[in-house]
Design a protein around this motif. Sequence first.
Motif, PDB file in Angstrom:
ATOM      1  N   TYR A 190     -12.805  92.009  12.751  1.00 37.07           N
ATOM      2  CA  TYR A 190     -13.643  91.076  11.992  1.00 37.07           C
ATOM      3  C   TYR A 190     -12.751  90.131  11.213  1.00 37.07           C
ATOM      4  CZ  TYR A 190     -12.799  93.851   7.707  1.00 37.07           C
ATOM      5  OH  TYR A 190     -12.218  94.500   6.660  1.00 37.07           O
ATOM      6  N   SER A 191     -13.332  89.049  10.714  1.00 35.58           N
ATOM      7  CA  SER A 191     -12.544  88.041  10.002  1.00 35.58           C
ATOM      8  C   SER A 191     -13.309  87.569   8.770  1.00 35.58           C
ATOM      9  CB  SER A 191     -12.276  86.812  10.885  1.00 35.58           C
ATOM     10  OG  SER A 191     -11.559  87.161  12.030  1.00 35.58           O
ATOM     11  N   GLN A 192     -12.572  87.025   7.834  1.00 34.63           N
ATOM     12  CA  GLN A 192     -13.153  86.246   6.753  1.00 34.63           C
ATOM     13  C   GLN A 192     -12.470  84.873   6.830  1.00 34.63           C
ATOM     14  OE1 GLN A 192     -14.870  84.415   4.899  1.00 34.63           O
ATOM     15  NE2 GLN A 192     -15.687  86.079   3.623  1.00 34.63           N
ATOM     16  N   PRO A 193     -13.103  83.915   7.582  1.00 35.76           N
ATOM     17  CA  PRO A 193     -12.434  82.630   7.809  1.00 35.76           C
ATOM     18  C   PRO A 193     -12.764  81.588   6.751  1.00 35.76           C
ATOM     19  CG  PRO A 193     -14.332  82.820   9.256  1.00 35.76           C
ATOM     20  CD  PRO A 193     -14.337  84.046   8.377  1.00 35.76           C
ATOM     21  N   HIS A 194     -13.472  81.989   5.678  1.00 35.81           N
ATOM     22  CA  HIS A 194     -14.042  80.990   4.769  1.00 35.81           C
ATOM     23  C   HIS A 194     -13.388  80.963   3.393  1.00 35.81           C
ATOM     24  CE1 HIS A 194     -17.489  82.046   7.550  1.00 35.81           C
ATOM     25  NE2 HIS A 194     -17.300  80.745   7.759  1.00 35.81           N
ATOM     26  N   TYR A 195     -12.135  81.319   3.297  1.00 33.97           N
ATOM     27  CA  TYR A 195     -11.520  81.326   1.967  1.00 33.97           C
ATOM     28  C   TYR A 195     -11.157  79.922   1.516  1.00 33.97           C
ATOM     29  CZ  TYR A 195     -11.012  86.409   1.796  1.00 33.97           C
ATOM     30  OH  TYR A 195     -11.255  87.758   1.745  1.00 33.97           O
ATOM     31  N   ARG A 196     -11.509  79.620   0.267  1.00 37.64           N
ATOM     32  CA  ARG A 196     -11.002  78.418  -0.399  1.00 37.64           C
ATOM     33  C   ARG A 196      -9.817  78.880  -1.244  1.00 37.64           C
ATOM     34  NH1 ARG A 196     -12.367  76.451  -5.134  1.00 37.64           N
ATOM     35  NH2 ARG A 196     -14.246  77.746  -5.246  1.00 37.64           N
ATOM     36  N   ILE A 197      -8.730  78.120  -1.170  1.00 36.91           N
ATOM     37  CA  ILE A 197      -7.479  78.598  -1.784  1.00 36.91           C
ATOM     38  C   ILE A 197      -6.954  77.586  -2.786  1.00 36.91           C
ATOM     39  CG2 ILE A 197      -5.060  79.190  -1.316  1.00 36.91           C
ATOM     40  CD1 ILE A 197      -5.850  80.373   1.263  1.00 36.91           C
ATOM     41  N   LYS A 198      -6.398  78.144  -3.861  1.00 36.26           N
ATOM     42  CA  LYS A 198      -5.781  77.324  -4.897  1.00 36.26           C
ATOM     43  C   LYS A 198      -4.620  78.149  -5.440  1.00 36.26           C
ATOM     44  CE  LYS A 198      -7.483  74.721  -8.946  1.00 36.26           C
ATOM     45  NZ  LYS A 198      -6.404  75.117  -9.856  1.00 36.26           N
ATOM     46  N   GLY A 199      -3.509  77.482  -5.674  1.00 36.53           N
ATOM     47  CA  GLY A 199      -2.399  78.262  -6.214  1.00 36.53           C
ATOM     48  C   GLY A 199      -1.089  77.510  -6.185  1.00 36.53           C
ATOM     49  N   THR A 200       0.002  78.287  -6.276  1.00 39.62           N
ATOM     50  CA  THR A 200       1.342  77.698  -6.365  1.00 39.62           C
ATOM     51  C   THR A 200       2.199  78.196  -5.206  1.00 39.62           C
ATOM     52  OG1 THR A 200       1.140  77.799  -8.753  1.00 39.62           O
ATOM     53  CG2 THR A 200       3.331  77.340  -7.882  1.00 39.62           C
ATOM     54  N   LEU A 201       2.817  77.229  -4.551  1.00 36.36           N
ATOM     55  CA  LEU A 201       3.763  77.558  -3.489  1.00 36.36           C
ATOM     56  C   LEU A 201       5.139  77.148  -3.992  1.00 36.36           C
ATOM     57  CD1 LEU A 201       4.426  78.292  -0.517  1.00 36.36           C
ATOM     58  CD2 LEU A 201       3.833  75.943   0.094  1.00 36.36           C
ATOM     59  N   THR A 202       6.073  78.106  -4.072  1.00 38.73           N
ATOM     60  CA  THR A 202       7.406  77.792  -4.589  1.00 38.73           C
ATOM     61  C   THR A 202       8.384  77.703  -3.421  1.00 38.73           C
ATOM     62  OG1 THR A 202       6.877  79.023  -6.584  1.00 38.73           O
ATOM     63  CG2 THR A 202       9.192  78.470  -6.224  1.00 38.73           C
TER      64      THR A 202
END
Lengths: 347, 804
Positions: A190-202
């Motif tokens: 199964y999948s959860q393809p609906h994530y909205r993402i916010k954050g920091t990429l270093t």
Amino acid sequence: MRARLALLLLLLAALPAYGQGYAGLGSTAAEGFAVPDPETRLNFPRDHGAHPEFRIEWWYVTANLTGPDGTDYGVQWTLFRSALAPGEAAGWASPQIWMGHAAATTPRHHYFAERLARGGIGQAGVSATPFAAWIDDWQMAGTDFDSLSLTARGAEFAYDLDLIAEGPLVLHGAGGFSVKSADGQASHYYSQPHYRIKGTLTLPSGPVEVTGQGWLDREWSSQPLAADQNGWDWFSLSFDSGARLMGFRLRGARGDFTSGTWIDAEGHATALAPGAFRAEPLDKTEVAGRSLPVRWRVTLPDRGVDVEVAALNPQSWMGTRFAYWEGPVRVSGSHAGRGYLEMTGYE
Amino acid sequence: MIGAALQALASHWRRHPLQLATLLAGLALATALWSAVQAINAEARASYARATAQIGSGALDVLEAPGGPIPLPRYVALRRAGWQLSPVLEGRARLGDLRVTVLGLDPVTHPPLPAFTAAMKRDAAMLGRMLAQGGMLIAPPDLAAILTDVPGLPKVQVSDSVPPGMVMTDIGVAERLLARPGQIDRLLILPDQPPGLTPLADLAPDLQRRVSRAGTDTARLTDSFHLNLTAFGLLSFAVGLFIVHGTVGLAFEQRRGMVRTLRALGLPLRLLTALMLGELLVLALIGGGLGLVLGYLVAAALLPDVAATLRGLYGAPVAGGLSLRPSWVLGGLVMALAGTGVASAQALWRMVHMPLLSAPGLQAWAQRAARGERRMALAGLGLIGAGGVALVLVPGLVGGFALIAGLMLGAALLLPPALALVLHLGRRLARGPVGDWLWADTRAQLPGIGLALMALLLALAANVGVGTMVSSFRLTFTGWLDQRLVSELYLTARDDAQGEEIARWLAPRSDAVLPIRSGEFTVQSVPVTVYGVVDHPTYSKNWPLLEQTPNAWDRVNAGAAAFINEQLARRAALWSGDRVQLAPGWTLPIAGVYSDYGNPTGQAIVALPALLSHASAVPNRRFGVRLSPEAMPGLMRDLRAAFDLPASALIDQAGLKAQSLAVFDKTFVVTGALNLLTLGVAGFAILTSLLTLWSLRLPQLAPVWALGLTRGTLARLELGRSLLLAALTALLALPLGLALAWVLLAVINVQAFGWRLPMYLFPADWLRLFGLALLAAGLAAALPARRLYRLPPSELLKVFANAR
């Protein structure tokens, strides 16, 4: 479905001897392991957790992200579980081995890292409620599966992302029972393809505030491959229309086998008939000493999909113990969008 | 012409087969002892290097908990903080009847290891069997052969990539075999840590980080041992060269006539020199080759003992088997060639510079020698001084050996001048012409026999010195054992639980049960074993303290002070009244220093509660038991019956002492063997020198004979003269030997082992050695004297007829 990685996971059982040939591993008899059962009804949140009675399992997140200046990025976070014997035990006696892969991709660079751990001692594991999956200091955790924080770091990169699910879980195949070959190999998927993402990429150049969307795959099985299957191209595409497409092409001696799932904008999933999904390589690039197709034509005539899929960074090579290509892609043509591509078995 | 010259040269050896044999024997002996020592050293070093590579963590820093194991959750917590570490659990375990080192690793996180990689290459499912399904032991072939038959053990996999005496396995199997669940001895700090980690000093201030112990410590500890062997090898080599020098000198003297004839026939000097050099080269290669074979045999015979010593004393993984290595084979041949060159240079130089027509002139030689003696005396004093300076400038073992080298060589050079002085004084006391002649003639012989006497001096001095050192050591060691091993019975339980049970069982049945518990700490980045003792008069009455402060035992028992052993005191320069930091936040004043000859590592003693408060998980498996000797047999029987203990788990005091002394004696087997061989070589050197002189002496003896001394008298005088010179040399060797013993005890031992021993004198041994020296000289002189006695008078007359 990451069939090739499933194969790699089996190889985890032969850790330092990897690269000596994969023959026979696809057909490894599953002594004592549970076998995926079409009658099984997935049960959440329990099934977000580990299934140690099955031989292999993973928690697999890929994300297409954008920086404030519009630059595209890709992020991967994977936790694999591989069992030497079915079941769990406390301490070093545990037969479970865990492997983590993390990567951050920019249009020009691809950074990756790897972690290995034994089960039973707490160095790596997964708990269903509250949800937490971890290996060393890498972690995906939250009060429930819809709201997760995701962290990992390697020698040259780190990320700390918040994931909020904006749609339902998607069960592949028949209620999450996904058949992989005519011989009956199957997995729970199964999948959860609906994530909205916010954050920091270093990155080595410094931290970047990013936003975007993520796709989480959950799969477990005990005998995922047919003996002749030796390579795999897997696509997860998110179209600007809101629809999503998961499709894979399995390359085997008996010919290619394709399958997949169409997910409409509301999150309703439809399993694709074998052969409906098609992917053909357009041109190849030299990556890590081998030739890989980093541009594809993907078609799904039923849904009017005829798109070109191109790697954001053709050099998205995961030079881990078990090496493969995994990176973000751009989609153009009948549908525009973004996604992830995984390619294995190109020697 | 070349062919004829070669035939002429070779004819000499055909006519003097004994001389040829002597020359080859000298070369072979010198090369043999040298290459035997080198072969042993090379083998041991290769073993260390192999073990370091096989254990695979030699280059990595490690994290350790002072005083004990690291609990498993600590490891997991550090991993979860991002640190890339790999756990190691190591210990000794009894598998069947065998005590082996069990090295437990986590194959999943450990850097690649030859043993694991090879095993898994053969069998891809190996990891599965190692981590699950009861586990797998990877053992070297000899161990594997035994362990395979031991019931109850995991499956055994043979591997050449595991050091001798060690079993490698998964850490989960190791904790079962060692009965130490959930414990980790050290964490390897893997390379390539991610950036931005919280420093270990903040995360785990109680854990100590230090450079890896594997390999480096073994090398450091055993370096002194190998340097010792090398010094002995060099000494033997030098003594062997005296033989070569004597024989080559004789051969060249005897061939003077032939050389003159060849040159008179038109053979160019340059060609002749080249031919003789070639002849020496061939002889050196033959002698060196023989020496290598002999050296291999000697090394093969000694290696098992050396390996046992290194394993027992340092825990160094050395196998007992010897293999041919290019390093010492080539090194031995080069030494043989260079040695022949050095030993023959003088003879060759004389031959080249010999006037074509001059007769041999011994008188002139003697006069030259007198001038030379002054130079030798100065050089000798200079060398001794240089040795002393070297000790000051280069502290440590190398300085110590430089002092020994300077002392020995300097004393050897001083020997001829010293003998000349004695003979000069003797001549003043002489009455009558015969006495006067005897002293003067002995004096005239000195240059010829001087080198052989130097060899004798060195051999005797080495014998006295090393003998005094070993005997002093043994005496001290025996006394120390008596003090240290006071308990009547020593026992080892299977695990902590059984240990507690046995202690409870023993309490009403014995006078006292003294737990022997220790943990590993680090003092000044050197590993130190800290023992915790209970308050009992057994310790305070018997413990061998070298120095102590007032109320020392009261303070230690109260947990307010610590004793440290001499090794630690010397290494760390800490003595009574100083403070020693045993762990972060645990610093104690030093109440005293005790002698400790069990092993070269550092130790400390604190009160048991103090130890437990800083290291709670120290094992509680070993005990000393006080009871009356009569009760012992019954108690041992009951103990075995009650707890199903193996025979080796119980040992009485006498048994333990015997074991300790056996280890001690084994340590010096090699020293003794080399010592004896050196003395033999020196005796041989005297024989060859006297044989050399024999032919030269006829022109001097003939006039004395003509003046009325019978051949019998002359032969007796010859014998007496040899005995006199040997006796004088032996007398001079005594102070030199004692000086050597002092350097060995006060300098070398302190550097090599960390302890300084009191010096004891053994006059009976000296007397025996004195007799041996006279016997050697007498036997060596007997052959020429017998020849003189049997010499037809016509030969003596010929001297006058041939005089030119």
